[in-house]
Write a protein that holds these residues in place. Structure first.
Motif, PDB file in Angstrom:
ATOM      1  N   PRO A 102      98.110 -78.998  55.030  1.00  0.00           N
ATOM      2  CA  PRO A 102      99.475 -78.483  54.891  1.00  0.00           C
ATOM      3  C   PRO A 102      99.489 -76.961  54.734  1.00  0.00           C
ATOM      4  O   PRO A 102      98.440 -76.337  54.565  1.00  0.00           O
ATOM      5  CB  PRO A 102      99.964 -79.184  53.618  1.00  0.00           C
ATOM      6  N   PRO A 103     100.670 -76.364  54.757  1.00  0.00           N
ATOM      7  CA  PRO A 103     100.776 -74.899  54.667  1.00  0.00           C
ATOM      8  C   PRO A 103     100.618 -74.390  53.239  1.00  0.00           C
ATOM      9  O   PRO A 103     101.559 -73.891  52.620  1.00  0.00           O
ATOM     10  CB  PRO A 103     102.180 -74.627  55.221  1.00  0.00           C
ATOM     11  N   VAL A 104      99.402 -74.515  52.706  1.00  0.00           N
ATOM     12  CA  VAL A 104      99.139 -74.045  51.341  1.00  0.00           C
ATOM     13  C   VAL A 104      98.725 -72.574  51.318  1.00  0.00           C
ATOM     14  O   VAL A 104      98.622 -71.980  50.251  1.00  0.00           O
ATOM     15  CB  VAL A 104      98.051 -74.902  50.671  1.00  0.00           C
ATOM     16  N   HIS A 105      98.475 -72.020  52.486  1.00  0.00           N
ATOM     17  CA  HIS A 105      98.052 -70.617  52.588  1.00  0.00           C
ATOM     18  C   HIS A 105      98.526 -70.096  53.946  1.00  0.00           C
ATOM     19  O   HIS A 105      98.555 -70.840  54.930  1.00  0.00           O
ATOM     20  CB  HIS A 105      96.531 -70.522  52.485  1.00  0.00           C
ATOM     21  N   TYR A 106      98.851 -68.808  53.980  1.00  0.00           N
ATOM     22  CA  TYR A 106      99.381 -68.264  55.230  1.00  0.00           C
ATOM     23  C   TYR A 106      98.373 -68.275  56.377  1.00  0.00           C
ATOM     24  O   TYR A 106      98.753 -68.194  57.548  1.00  0.00           O
ATOM     25  CB  TYR A 106      99.915 -66.847  55.019  1.00  0.00           C
ATOM     26  N   MET A 107      97.071 -68.430  56.073  1.00  0.00           N
ATOM     27  CA  MET A 107      96.080 -68.442  57.145  1.00  0.00           C
ATOM     28  C   MET A 107      96.241 -69.643  58.080  1.00  0.00           C
ATOM     29  O   MET A 107      95.759 -69.629  59.210  1.00  0.00           O
ATOM     30  CB  MET A 107      94.665 -68.432  56.557  1.00  0.00           C
TER      31      MET A 107
END
Length: 224
Positions: A115-120
């Motif tokens: 999931p989108p837990v970090h912008y990377m």
């Protein structure tokens, strides 16, 4: 003769790009389990099957047509050639990295997306989905990977009970996408072991995507 020389130069560049990128793939995946390819027009260079990474030189890299016909090289191409070719025929990428890196493969075994837990995660265009399991080296695996990435709008996906496949504009971009997914998967799984990871909101993630589109040095023209 001019077209022939142009083809030879293009194919030589592809083979060199693969041989140059192989050490980075070797650092991410155990044994000889990863593979790397690059495309230019209707030509695809891909790592040879079962050859130790340290032995891969430009001259040992097979070159195929998009239909899978051998163009250059005496060695058999990677067993995952069907997946690479299927992605090239369907998605706008110039290179593909496939690895069994430990953290992304842990998600693959769990059947869990990143999931989108970090912008990377934005490096691959969005949260990294999971493609359903299909046997390695098959057309069915290619179809599963393509369908999953097309549905999610990403250039990468986790292959259930298998590993990670990531595309990019060129070899270095594909490898960097794979590295971004792998490192974020590590952080995510470590965070889950301690507590509940906090995901970016849709607005925050959209902002990160926009920043990625303009990241890096501005393009220069001849007058710069």
């Amino acid at each position: 003769m001019t077209d022939s020389k142009s083809d030879e130069a293009r194919e030589g560049e592809l083979r060199t790009a693969i041989a140059t990128g192989v050490p980075e793939i070797a650092a991410m995946t155990p044994g000889r389990t990863g593979n790397l390819s690059a495309r230019s027009g209707d030509r695809v260079a891909i790592t040879p099957s079962g050859v130790p990474y340290e032995e891969i030189q430009p001259g040992s890299v097979p070159v195929l047509s998009l239909d899978g016909e051998s163009v250059i090289g005496d060695l058999a191409p990677s067993s995952e050639t069907p997946m690479h070719l299927g992605i090239y025929r369907s998605l706008d990428v110039g290179a593909i990295a496939h690895v069994h890196s430990p953290w992304a493969t842990t998600l693959a075994v769990l059947g869990e997306e990143l999931p989108p837990v970090h912008y990377m995660v934005a490096a691959a265009g969005g949260p990294i989905p999971v493609a359903p399991y299909e046997p390695f080296g098959t057309v069915e695996l290619a179809e599963a990977a393509v369908s999953t990435m097309e549905s999610a709008g990403t250039t990468a996906c986790i292959l259930a009970n298998h590993g990670l496949v990531a595309g990019g504009e060129d070899v270095q971009d594909a490898i960097e996408t794979a590295v971004a997914v792998e490192s974020t998967a590590q952080v995510y799984l470590q965070a889950k072991a301690v507590g509940d990871p906090v995901e970016l909101t849709p607005a925050q993630f959209e902002g990160a995507m926009a920043q990625f589109d303009s990241y890096g040095q501005p393009e220069r023209n001849d007058a710069d």
